[in-house]
Design an enzyme around this catalytic site. Structure first.
Site, short mmCIF file in Angstrom:
data_model
loop_
_atom_site.label_atom_id
_atom_site.label_comp_id
_atom_site.label_asym_id
_atom_site.label_seq_id
_atom_site.Cartn_x
_atom_site.Cartn_y
_atom_site.Cartn_z
N ASP A 250 -8.11 84.85 119.50
CA ASP A 250 -6.61 84.80 120.07
C ASP A 250 -6.70 84.06 121.48
OD1 ASP A 250 -3.92 84.87 120.35
OD2 ASP A 250 -3.79 86.80 121.20
N GLY A 251 -5.58 83.37 121.89
CA GLY A 251 -5.75 82.79 123.10
C GLY A 251 -5.76 81.16 123.03
N ARG B 195 -4.00 94.68 120.66
CA ARG B 195 -3.53 95.03 119.32
C ARG B 195 -4.33 94.57 118.19
NH1 ARG B 195 0.87 92.33 121.67
NH2 ARG B 195 0.70 90.03 121.17
N ASN C 19 1.20 83.54 110.07
CA ASN C 19 1.04 82.27 110.85
C ASN C 19 1.81 81.23 110.05
OD1 ASN C 19 -2.43 82.76 112.06
ND2 ASN C 19 -0.52 83.40 113.25
C1 FPP Z 1 -4.63 82.55 117.79
O1 FPP Z 1 -4.17 81.68 118.94
C2 FPP Z 1 -5.31 81.56 117.02
C3 FPP Z 1 -5.00 81.06 115.51
C4 FPP Z 1 -3.88 81.45 115.01
C5 FPP Z 1 -6.01 80.38 114.83
C6 FPP Z 1 -7.51 80.44 115.08
C7 FPP Z 1 -7.97 79.21 114.72
C8 FPP Z 1 -9.11 78.55 115.33
C9 FPP Z 1 -9.88 79.29 116.38
C10 FPP Z 1 -9.62 77.37 115.27
C11 FPP Z 1 -9.87 77.07 113.53
C12 FPP Z 1 -10.46 77.83 112.78
C13 FPP Z 1 -11.79 77.63 112.17
C14 FPP Z 1 -12.43 78.88 111.36
C15 FPP Z 1 -12.42 76.32 112.25
P1 FPP Z 1 -2.91 81.41 119.46
O2 FPP Z 1 -2.23 80.16 119.01
O3 FPP Z 1 -1.99 82.67 118.92
O4 FPP Z 1 -2.95 81.48 120.97
P2 FPP Z 1 -1.84 82.25 121.95
O5 FPP Z 1 -1.99 83.63 121.95
O6 FPP Z 1 -2.35 81.78 123.39
O7 FPP Z 1 -0.63 81.74 121.92
#
Ligand code: FPP
Length: 255
Positions: A20-21, A194, A68
């Site tokens: 996350d993040g 969480r 998502n």
């Molecule tokens: C949460 O960050 C992250 C995700 C919803 C996607 C995770 C994806 C990757 C790390 C890259 C692609 C994956 C692979 C396996 C190559 P957020 O967008 O919710 O962050 P925020 O809480 O700061 O808004």
């Protein structure tokens, strides 16, 4: 240079990570959220490599939740592109290093261009056994429990099982996320504390580590620190622990 000297005994066998993040990482830099996912994708590479080198048997990454899909189309599209790029770029490394690639979740919802690279790599790597890398894609823990319950209901209906034979283990055996065993350690980056519908059933006795680092900033050293924290914990699985050291036993005053 690494700051951690890890004890290689007592490593967690299965680590799950809620990455996350990414969005906040980009916003802090005045960039669009997708830039954070791009940087997050580079972190995935680093953490997969570090885990493989350490000898972790199973790593499960929460890459895309069932929830998502409700993000803006542009962001969903970019995440799917990054996933495809990751699989194409890491194919050689996955195969050369004995990594078995698995995917869990509602894979039928993934675009065809992702399935076209994901499915062949899953079957090409299926005999590998150094480490299992599981990507949770369009995944939800509640949905996985519901799917296992549906499977059991069908078996009961078809007379292959009796309802009173259903145990916690029969449900567990029908969950693809737990083929590699329950997660021992689950790490969530990004400062929130969480679980967000990740590996719900398997989490029963997992140790949890919450890191304030945003996923793109999460380094191998942060993984080692999380593992060190895990190694310092006493896992009791509902049983009583070892007796307290004498100095810590509460002193009962003489009556
Ligand atoms: C949460 O960050 C992250 C995700 C919803 C996607 C995770 C994806 C990757 C790390 C890259 C692609 C994956 C692979 C396996 C190559 P957020 O967008 O919710 O962050 P925020 O809480 O700061 O808004």
């Amino acid at each position: 240079m690494t700051k951690h000297v890890l004890e290689l005994r007592g490593l967690p066998s299965h680590i799950g990570i809620i990455m996350d993040g990414n969005g906040r990482w980009a916003q802090l830099r005045g960039q669009d959220r997708p830039e954070g996912h791009r940087a997050g994708s580079a972190t995935v590479r680093r953490i997969v490599r570090a885990s493989r080198r350490l000898g972790i048997r199973a790593l499960t990454l929460y890459a895309f939740s069932e929830q998502n899909w409700s993000r803006p189309d542009l962001e969903v599209g970019l995440l799917m592109d990054l996933l495809k790029d990751f699989l194409l770029a890491e194919r050689g490394e996955i195969l050369d290093n004995g990594i078995r690639l698995q995917a869990i979740g509602n894979l039928g919802r993934l675009p065809a261009f992702v399935r076209a690279v994901l499915d062949p790599l899953r079957s090409e790597s299926s005999k590998n056994h150094e480490m299992t890398l599981t990507l949770a894609l369009s995944y939800g823990g509640r949905e996985e429990i519901a799917s296992a319950a549906r499977d059991l209901a069908v078996e009961v209906k078809e007379g292959r099982m009796r309802a009173d034979e259903i145990t916690a283990e029969s449900l567990r055996l029908r969950m693809p996320s737990l083929v590699v065993g329950d997660p021992d350690l689950v790490i969530r980056t990004g400062g929130e504390q969480r679980i967000s519908n990740f590996l719900l059933y398997g989490l029963a006795y997992a140790e949890l580590v919450f890191s304030d680092k945003l996923w793109p900033d999460f380094a191998a050293d942060d993984l080692y620190a999380a593992i060190e924290s895990y190694q310092g914990r006493e896992r009791r699985f509902g049983r009583v622990g070892a007796p307290l050291a004498p100095a810590l036993v509460p002193q009962v005053p003489p009556s």
